[in-house]
Design a protein around this motif. Structure first.
Motif, mmCIF file in Angstrom:
data_model
loop_
_atom_site.group_PDB
_atom_site.id
_atom_site.type_symbol
_atom_site.label_atom_id
_atom_site.label_comp_id
_atom_site.label_asym_id
_atom_site.label_seq_id
_atom_site.Cartn_x
_atom_site.Cartn_y
_atom_site.Cartn_z
ATOM 1 N N ASP A 63 -9.120 3.805 -0.569
ATOM 2 C CA ASP A 63 -10.052 4.237 0.476
ATOM 3 C C ASP A 63 -11.453 4.460 -0.077
ATOM 4 O O ASP A 63 -12.439 4.383 0.662
ATOM 5 C CB ASP A 63 -9.541 5.514 1.147
ATOM 6 C CG ASP A 63 -9.131 6.577 0.131
ATOM 7 O OD1 ASP A 63 -9.924 7.485 -0.143
ATOM 8 O OD2 ASP A 63 -8.001 6.488 -0.383
ATOM 9 N N TYR B 240 1.906 3.963 11.478
ATOM 10 C CA TYR B 240 2.287 5.232 10.846
ATOM 11 C C TYR B 240 3.577 5.794 11.436
ATOM 12 O O TYR B 240 3.764 7.004 11.480
ATOM 13 C CB TYR B 240 1.138 6.232 10.977
ATOM 14 C CG TYR B 240 -0.144 5.742 10.347
ATOM 15 C CD1 TYR B 240 -0.254 5.633 8.970
ATOM 16 C CD2 TYR B 240 -1.228 5.353 11.128
ATOM 17 C CE1 TYR B 240 -1.411 5.157 8.375
ATOM 18 C CE2 TYR B 240 -2.396 4.881 10.547
ATOM 19 C CZ TYR B 240 -2.478 4.785 9.177
ATOM 20 O OH TYR B 240 -3.627 4.316 8.588
ATOM 21 N N THR C 139 3.435 -1.185 3.877
ATOM 22 C CA THR C 139 3.078 0.178 3.484
ATOM 23 C C THR C 139 4.341 0.968 3.183
ATOM 24 O O THR C 139 5.402 0.728 3.774
ATOM 25 C CB THR C 139 2.286 0.898 4.593
ATOM 26 O OG1 THR C 139 3.088 0.960 5.785
ATOM 27 C CG2 THR C 139 0.982 0.187 4.896
ATOM 28 N N LEU D 124 0.850 -1.194 0.000
ATOM 29 C CA LEU D 124 0.000 0.000 0.000
ATOM 30 C C LEU D 124 0.885 1.242 0.000
ATOM 31 O O LEU D 124 1.684 1.459 0.915
ATOM 32 C CB LEU D 124 -0.911 0.006 1.228
ATOM 33 C CG LEU D 124 -1.775 1.253 1.433
ATOM 34 C CD1 LEU D 124 -2.739 1.438 0.257
ATOM 35 C CD2 LEU D 124 -2.548 1.168 2.742
ATOM 36 N N TYR E 201 0.948 5.213 0.333
ATOM 37 C CA TYR E 201 0.061 6.254 0.851
ATOM 38 C C TYR E 201 0.826 7.554 1.017
ATOM 39 O O TYR E 201 2.060 7.574 1.112
ATOM 40 C CB TYR E 201 -0.583 5.817 2.164
ATOM 41 C CG TYR E 201 0.299 5.918 3.394
ATOM 42 C CD1 TYR E 201 0.224 7.030 4.234
ATOM 43 C CD2 TYR E 201 1.187 4.910 3.741
ATOM 44 C CE1 TYR E 201 1.019 7.127 5.369
ATOM 45 C CE2 TYR E 201 1.977 4.996 4.872
ATOM 46 C CZ TYR E 201 1.898 6.114 5.683
ATOM 47 O OH TYR E 201 2.679 6.209 6.801
ATOM 48 N N PRO F 100 -5.216 6.313 4.160
ATOM 49 C CA PRO F 100 -5.191 4.891 4.511
ATOM 50 C C PRO F 100 -5.931 4.584 5.799
ATOM 51 O O PRO F 100 -6.339 3.440 6.026
ATOM 52 C CB PRO F 100 -3.691 4.597 4.646
ATOM 53 C CG PRO F 100 -3.063 5.910 4.954
ATOM 54 C CD PRO F 100 -3.881 6.925 4.211
ATOM 55 N N LYS G 202 2.280 8.484 -6.523
ATOM 56 C CA LYS G 202 2.062 7.087 -6.135
ATOM 57 C C LYS G 202 1.819 6.209 -7.365
ATOM 58 O O LYS G 202 2.364 5.101 -7.467
ATOM 59 C CB LYS G 202 0.884 7.006 -5.153
ATOM 60 C CG LYS G 202 1.170 7.680 -3.810
ATOM 61 C CD LYS G 202 0.034 7.532 -2.825
ATOM 62 C CE LYS G 202 -1.143 8.447 -3.149
ATOM 63 N NZ LYS G 202 -0.808 9.871 -3.003
ATOM 64 N N SER H 204 -3.501 5.148 -1.638
ATOM 65 C CA SER H 204 -4.556 5.806 -0.870
ATOM 66 C C SER H 204 -4.027 7.117 -0.297
ATOM 67 O O SER H 204 -2.896 7.180 0.196
ATOM 68 C CB SER H 204 -5.052 4.901 0.264
ATOM 69 O OG SER H 204 -5.981 5.585 1.077
ATOM 70 N N ASN H 205 -4.849 8.145 -0.398
ATOM 71 C CA ASN H 205 -4.523 9.402 0.280
ATOM 72 C C ASN H 205 -4.907 9.342 1.751
ATOM 73 O O ASN H 205 -4.369 10.087 2.566
ATOM 74 C CB ASN H 205 -5.262 10.575 -0.386
ATOM 75 C CG ASN H 205 -4.866 10.761 -1.840
ATOM 76 O OD1 ASN H 205 -3.753 10.436 -2.224
ATOM 77 N ND2 ASN H 205 -5.784 11.269 -2.649
#
Length: 418
Positions: free
Chosen positions: A241, A405, A301, A176, A178, A285, A185, A282-283
């Protein structure tokens, strides 16, 4: 006139609606024969024989249809499959030659190798286009931290099968990407496909979601069918998302079923995903359904941040390459565009071009794009990534209990964004 017979009209409509109903088609053929519509009756009987060559009722009706007028009573239908004695095969083949293929191949092809007809993509998958990108990670200016993370998380295990076996590194699961919008991306995903020498199938929310019940799940299944048929293939799901929101927040059943279907496809339920490398972007996640972040799914990620100095210089060079510029120095522009996304930098070059164009129109003399035009455009713009980092800061502070994160926290602390 028989064509206007309401019973025949109704039966014709019923056969059109249910073309596979053999009994209904034979009933229509029998009534057509009674009404003297011999040619149409033969067409229906031939269709049945094409589906069921040994159907006794169809054989009897064909015999009746092909019998010459006044030839006597029509024999009863046989009690077991097979044509009645005295069946005129030559006349029957002539009548149905456009519907039923020849029973035997011509003598001149005996002994030759049969022609191999390649099987195309599964039904439903043909509407998706698989690219073969020539792009490589080396073509992406700067962004070395992102490249290293992609190498470690995705490329290195794929490139060295022996080391992967030695360390027991599994290739299950997806990746992923992000970060803020407009930071490349999709560009990185396409470059990854180029590095692997694989096909690239990009799918957005508009390719999956449909207003009619059941179609969205079918579309998701068709996407994976297309990727499997083109393996090795990088399947890139953009705006994850939007496609796979948290089911706890979904009102209505359509999106919920799409998430369930995606989970089944990722797990390879009923199919093998060998050679299909699933990437997503994804902007946001934190809005993706948590089930998709579990091991074996999107369990890796990579944060794609706004371009660094080297990347911004490369992006500005790219967008100014075909424009009439004069005495432009990129270093001052790079210094003034910290935090700008790739899309922001493209807009900056467009704004500077528009400024020079309008000035040329007002003076009546065409001129080049100068450093002043670019600096004036920079002064009028603000990086579009600001609102994203405002939201991301709250996530990093209050929703990072599992460490998902940590790379975002490290980036924001390094750039004094939190």
């Amino acid at each position: 006139m028989t064509g206007a017979d309401p019973l025949l009209a109704s039966l014709r409509a019923a056969v059109t609606a249910a073309p596979g109903d053999v009994a209904l088609r034979l009933h229509l053929a029998e009534l057509l024969l009674d009404a003297g519509e011999r040619e149409e009756a033969v067409t229906h009987v031939a269709t049945v024989l094409g589906q069921e060559p040994g159907n006794p009722g169809a054989a009897a009706l064909m015999t009746r249809a092909l019998a010459a007028p006044g030839s006597g009573p029509v024999p009863e239908a046989p009690t077991r499959p097979g044509p009645p004695s005295g069946f005129d095969w030559a006349a029957a083949e002539h009548q149905v030659q456009d519907v039923v293929g020849p029973r035997f191949a011509p003598d001149d092809v005996i002994g030759q190798e049969p022609e191999v007809v390649p099987i195309g993509p599964p039904a439903g998958a043909a509407r998706f286009t698989v690219e073969r990108p020539a792009l490589r990670l080396a073509d992406v200016g700067g962004m070395d931290a992102v490249k290293k993370r992609l190498e470690a998380a995705f490329l290195a295990p794929l490139r060295n099968e022996q080391l992967r076996a030695l360390y027991g590194k599994s290739l299950r699961g997806g990746l992923l990407l992000y970060g803020p919008p407009g930071c490349g991306k999709t560009f990185f995903a396409r470059a990854l496909a180029g590095e692997l020498g694989a096909g690239f199938l990009a799918v957005g929310i508009h390719d999956v979601l449909d207003m009619y019940a059941g179609n969205s799940e079918r579309n998701m299944h068709d996407v994976f069918l297309a990727a499997r048929a083109a393996a090795p293939c990088v399947l890139f799901l953009d705006e994850l998302d939007g496609i796979a929101q948290k089911r706890s927040t979904i009102v209505g059943g359509v999106l919920r079923q799409v998430v369930t279907q995606l989970l089944a496809e990722l797990d390879g339920v009923g199919a093998d995903n060998e050679g299909v490398f699933v990437l997503a972007a994804s902007n946001m996640p934190w809005d993706v359904d948590p089930a998709l972040r579990r091991p074996g799914r999107f369990d890796r990620t990579v944060l794609v941040v706004p371009p660094d100095d080297a990347a911004r210089e490369a992006i500005l060079t790219y967008h100014l390459r075909d424009r009439p510029v004069e005495n432009v120095r990129l270093k001052p522009l790079v210094a003034r565009t910290v935090g700008f996304s790739g899309a922001d930098l493209a807009h900056l070059c467009e704004a500077a071009t528009e400024r020079a164009l309008l000035d040329s129109v007002s003076t009546g003399t065409a001129r080049m794009i100068t450093q002043d035009d670019l600096l004036a455009a920079v002064a009028d713009l603000r990086p579009s990534t600001g609102p994203w980092f405002t939201t991301a800061r709250q996530v990093a502070l209050y929703a990072n209990g599992d460490g998902a994160y940590d790379d975002l926290v490290a980036h924001m602390k390094k750039h004094k964004l939190m």
